[in-house]
Design an enzyme around this catalytic site. Structure first.
Site, PDB file in Angstrom:
ATOM      1  N   PRO A   1       0.790  -1.232   0.000  1.00 58.27           N
ATOM      2  CA  PRO A   1       0.000   0.000   0.000  1.00 58.27           C
ATOM      3  C   PRO A   1       0.823   1.283   0.000  1.00 58.27           C
ATOM      4  CG  PRO A   1      -0.116  -1.083   2.138  1.00 58.27           C
ATOM      5  CD  PRO A   1       0.549  -2.045   1.201  1.00 58.27           C
ATOM      6  N   ASN A   2       0.340   2.222  -0.762  1.00 69.72           N
ATOM      7  CA  ASN A   2       0.888   3.583  -0.874  1.00 69.72           C
ATOM      8  C   ASN A   2       2.213   3.676  -1.643  1.00 69.72           C
ATOM      9  OD1 ASN A   2      -1.221   4.966   0.598  1.00 69.72           O
ATOM     10  ND2 ASN A   2      -0.461   3.860   2.382  1.00 69.72           N
TER      11      ASN A   2
ATOM     12  N   ARG B   1       5.175  11.105  -2.479  1.00 74.50           N
ATOM     13  CA  ARG B   1       4.859  10.834  -1.074  1.00 74.50           C
ATOM     14  C   ARG B   1       6.091  10.994  -0.182  1.00 74.50           C
ATOM     15  NH1 ARG B   1       4.757   4.698   1.197  1.00 74.50           N
ATOM     16  NH2 ARG B   1       3.927   5.212   3.234  1.00 74.50           N
TER      17      ARG B   1
ATOM     18  N   TYR C   1      11.254   8.781   1.540  1.00 72.21           N
ATOM     19  CA  TYR C   1      11.278   7.754   0.490  1.00 72.21           C
ATOM     20  C   TYR C   1      11.989   8.185  -0.793  1.00 72.21           C
ATOM     21  CZ  TYR C   1       7.878   5.728   3.671  1.00 72.21           C
ATOM     22  OH  TYR C   1       7.263   5.214   4.794  1.00 72.21           O
TER      23      TYR C   1
ATOM     24  N   ASN D   1       7.687  -5.667  -0.690  1.00 70.33           N
ATOM     25  CA  ASN D   1       7.643  -4.527   0.227  1.00 70.33           C
ATOM     26  C   ASN D   1       6.191  -4.426   0.711  1.00 70.33           C
ATOM     27  OD1 ASN D   1       7.551  -2.148   1.619  1.00 70.33           O
ATOM     28  ND2 ASN D   1       8.784  -0.992   0.154  1.00 70.33           N
TER      29      ASN D   1
ATOM     30  N   ALA E   1       2.878  -0.601   5.034  1.00 64.49           N
ATOM     31  CA  ALA E   1       2.426  -0.589   6.429  1.00 64.49           C
ATOM     32  C   ALA E   1       1.961  -1.965   6.911  1.00 64.49           C
ATOM     33  CB  ALA E   1       1.302   0.430   6.593  1.00 64.49           C
TER      34      ALA E   1
ATOM     35  N   GLU F   1      11.937  -9.668   2.129  1.00 60.41           N
ATOM     36  CA  GLU F   1      11.191  -8.453   2.475  1.00 60.41           C
ATOM     37  C   GLU F   1      12.122  -7.254   2.303  1.00 60.41           C
ATOM     38  OE1 GLU F   1       8.729  -8.497   6.105  1.00 60.41           O
ATOM     39  OE2 GLU F   1       9.622  -6.556   6.573  1.00 60.41           O
TER      40      GLU F   1
ATOM     41  N   HIS G   1      12.490  -2.791   2.317  1.00 60.35           N
ATOM     42  CA  HIS G   1      11.957  -1.466   2.673  1.00 60.35           C
ATOM     43  C   HIS G   1      12.916  -0.402   2.176  1.00 60.35           C
ATOM     44  CE1 HIS G   1       8.860  -3.191   5.140  1.00 60.35           C
ATOM     45  NE2 HIS G   1       9.770  -4.039   5.589  1.00 60.35           N
TER      46      HIS G   1
ATOM     47  N   ARG H   1      12.938   4.220  12.865  1.00 63.92           N
ATOM     48  CA  ARG H   1      11.804   5.151  12.793  1.00 63.92           C
ATOM     49  C   ARG H   1      10.885   4.976  14.007  1.00 63.92           C
ATOM     50  NH1 ARG H   1       9.248   4.881   6.977  1.00 63.92           N
ATOM     51  NH2 ARG H   1       8.165   6.695   7.820  1.00 63.92           N
TER      52      ARG H   1
HETATM   53  C1  DQA Z   1       7.999   1.109   3.950  1.00 66.78           C
HETATM   54  C2  DQA Z   1       8.037   1.321   5.460  1.00 66.78           C
HETATM   55  C3  DQA Z   1       6.654   1.175   6.074  1.00 66.78           C
HETATM   56  O1  DQA Z   1       6.706   1.392   7.484  1.00 66.78           O
HETATM   57  C4  DQA Z   1       5.703   2.187   5.472  1.00 66.78           C
HETATM   58  O2  DQA Z   1       4.404   2.001   5.976  1.00 66.78           O
HETATM   59  C5  DQA Z   1       5.714   2.168   3.984  1.00 66.78           C
HETATM   60  C6  DQA Z   1       6.998   2.052   3.290  1.00 66.78           C
HETATM   61  C7  DQA Z   1       9.382   1.365   3.293  1.00 66.78           C
HETATM   62  O3  DQA Z   1       9.571   0.887   2.172  1.00 66.78           O
HETATM   63  O4  DQA Z   1      10.245   2.019   3.881  1.00 66.78           O
HETATM   64  O5  DQA Z   1       4.696   2.318   3.338  1.00 66.78           O
HETATM   65  O6  DQA Z   1       7.624  -0.221   3.683  1.00 66.78           O
END
Ligand code: DQA
Length: 141
Positions: free
Chosen positions: A9-10, A17, A22, A73, A76, A97, A99, A106
């Site tokens: 998501p996102n 964003r 990021y 990835n 959240a 996984e 990120h 964080r």
């Molecule tokens: C993320 C880290 C997560 O905590 C966050 O909710 C994201 C991006 C990252 O790639 O750093 O959406 O997965």
């Protein structure tokens, strides 16, 4: 070698964003870089993005028969999706996984990772290179 990259998501908003966290890179640009690297190594790669937990579960279940590895990835969902964790362990998917940000440096809630224990490993904190490092590892196998 067949690799599926799943963005949660996102991550479709990358580039617009929270750029300080990021970066400016878009999801399309990350995918293009990964595709070029895979092509260089004659590996097949596909990409999937969803903001919806159940769709990510479906994709992981389907991927077991079609792909050797998944780079995931979970966004959240990393921090609380038992459903995604169960999908990975249920089909014994080989998942790395990743990120962009260093989630361990964080907010406290980002330091909880419910999916990582059923993954081969986790790479966090290297921006777009987190994905590249995961793919390079897979290609080296
Ligand atoms: C993320 C880290 C997560 O905590 C966050 O909710 C994201 C991006 C990252 O790639 O750093 O959406 O997965």
């Amino acid at each position: 070698m067949k690799v599926l990259v799943i963005h949660g998501p996102n991550l479709n908003l990358l580039g617009a964003r929270e750029k300080k966290i990021y970066g400016k890179i878009t999801l399309a640009a990350i995918n293009t870089e990964l595709a070029a690297l895979a092509q260089k190594h004659k590996a097949a790669i596909e990409f999937y993005q969803s903001n919806i937990e159940g769709e990510i579960v479906n994709e992981i279940q389907k991927a077991r028969k079609k792909f050797d590895y998944i780079i995931l990835n979970p966004g959240a969902y990393t921090h609380y999706s038992i459903a995604i964790r169960d999908a990975i362990s249920g089909v014994r998917a080989r998942v790395i996984e990743v990120h962009l940000s260093n989630i361990h440096a964080r907010e406290k809630f980002r330091q909880t990772c419910v999916i990582a224990p059923v993954c081969l490993g986790q790479i966090a904190g290297f921006g777009k290179d987190s994905y590249r490092l995961a793919l390079e590892h897979i290609l080296s196998l």
